[in-house]
Design a protein around this motif. Sequence first.
Motif, PDB file in Angstrom:
ATOM      1  N   UNK A  75       0.840  -1.201   0.000  1.00 45.29           N
ATOM      2  CA  UNK A  75       0.000   0.000   0.000  1.00 45.29           C
ATOM      3  C   UNK A  75       0.872   1.246   0.000  1.00 45.29           C
ATOM      4  N   UNK A  76       1.987   1.203   0.728  1.00 43.91           N
ATOM      5  CA  UNK A  76       2.899   2.335   0.750  1.00 43.91           C
ATOM      6  C   UNK A  76       3.492   2.618  -0.618  1.00 43.91           C
ATOM      7  N   UNK A  77       3.850   1.560  -1.364  1.00 41.81           N
ATOM      8  CA  UNK A  77       4.379   1.757  -2.713  1.00 41.81           C
ATOM      9  C   UNK A  77       3.321   2.324  -3.650  1.00 41.81           C
ATOM     10  N   UNK A  78       2.063   1.889  -3.482  1.00 42.11           N
ATOM     11  CA  UNK A  78       0.985   2.449  -4.305  1.00 42.11           C
ATOM     12  C   UNK A  78       0.823   3.936  -4.041  1.00 42.11           C
ATOM     13  N   UNK A  79       0.895   4.313  -2.761  1.00 44.52           N
ATOM     14  CA  UNK A  79       0.788   5.727  -2.413  1.00 44.52           C
ATOM     15  C   UNK A  79       1.959   6.503  -3.003  1.00 44.52           C
ATOM     16  N   UNK A  80       3.157   5.941  -2.925  1.00 41.53           N
ATOM     17  CA  UNK A  80       4.322   6.617  -3.474  1.00 41.53           C
ATOM     18  C   UNK A  80       4.202   6.765  -4.990  1.00 41.53           C
ATOM     19  N   UNK A  81       3.694   5.732  -5.662  1.00 38.59           N
ATOM     20  CA  UNK A  81       3.492   5.812  -7.106  1.00 38.59           C
ATOM     21  C   UNK A  81       2.499   6.908  -7.454  1.00 38.59           C
ATOM     22  N   UNK A  82       1.442   7.037  -6.634  1.00 36.37           N
ATOM     23  CA  UNK A  82       0.450   8.079  -6.871  1.00 36.37           C
ATOM     24  C   UNK A  82       1.066   9.463  -6.686  1.00 36.37           C
ATOM     25  N   UNK A  83       1.878   9.615  -5.634  1.00 40.10           N
ATOM     26  CA  UNK A  83       2.544  10.896  -5.394  1.00 40.10           C
ATOM     27  C   UNK A  83       3.514  11.221  -6.522  1.00 40.10           C
ATOM     28  N   UNK A  84       4.219  10.194  -7.019  1.00 38.96           N
ATOM     29  CA  UNK A  84       5.166  10.410  -8.117  1.00 38.96           C
ATOM     30  C   UNK A  84       4.446  10.828  -9.383  1.00 38.96           C
TER      31      UNK A  84
END
Length: 296
Positions: free
Chosen positions: A273-282
């Motif tokens: 979930x953290x990587x998904x959030x980071x991808x969204x922020x990127x």
Amino acid sequence: MDNREEVREFLTSRRAKITPEQAGLPGGSRRRVPGLRRSEVAALADMSVEYYAKLERGNLAGASPAVLEAVARALQLDDAERAHLLHLAQAADGSDALTRPRRRSTSRPWTPRSSLQWTLDAITAGPAFVINGRLDILAANSLARAFYSDLLAGADNRRNLARFNFLDPASRRFYPDWDRFADMAVAILRREAGRDPRDKDLHDLIGELSTRSEDFRTRWGAHDVRRHGTGTKRFCHPAVGDLTLAYESLDLAAEPGLSMTIYTAEPGSPSEEGLRLLASLAATEDISRTARNPTT
């Protein structure tokens, strides 16, 4: 190539790490050296003490594969250490010319082929990037650029994982297991130094880190080597918090000396979930950057 000092320090450091008990020998209480004696290594390797002493003084030139294997077996070297010993022997007698990575011109920066960058960009579930043996990040997907935002933002880091580890205070926060990452970085650089002893950029990096970081100097003197292959690491990202990620490192057949590392999270885990959030922020940052610079 004269690498006798490197050979001497590597073999003596490996000998010092093995106790008599680990080697199946009686210990005794009147030992003046840590680990095994030279005579004990020679006996385990089935060679004369005089010949092993010659090897340990740094004279590996001309040593046969059978001799190197016997020494590796006696010193209980792991796969990375065995490969390092072989590279040292090849460098000593000049036979490494065909096995070391091709030299790349330092006059212009290396850029990835379009197909390689497309491959990186196609990996959307985790950070993916290409590094060389000096731990320079040469190419990355969007998620890797967001993942290493602190490293890439620091001009002094020069996109180098080792400089970030030892010279940038932000690494202490990013790596909860900082000592483990420091040990790994030095062991990878030590392996590369044995594999390509003529790499001036690598020698310059080692000299810089040795001058500026006591933590690096101490670890460099241990002569540990490591191959970056697979495992699990913990991170604390400034934007998304704690992440526990598995990694795989793959050698690039078309680019000798380079490898691709891919980080992934366990499906259904908080880290995923953290990587998904980071991808969204990127992605949001990429859109904002495009809006600010529509012609780039």
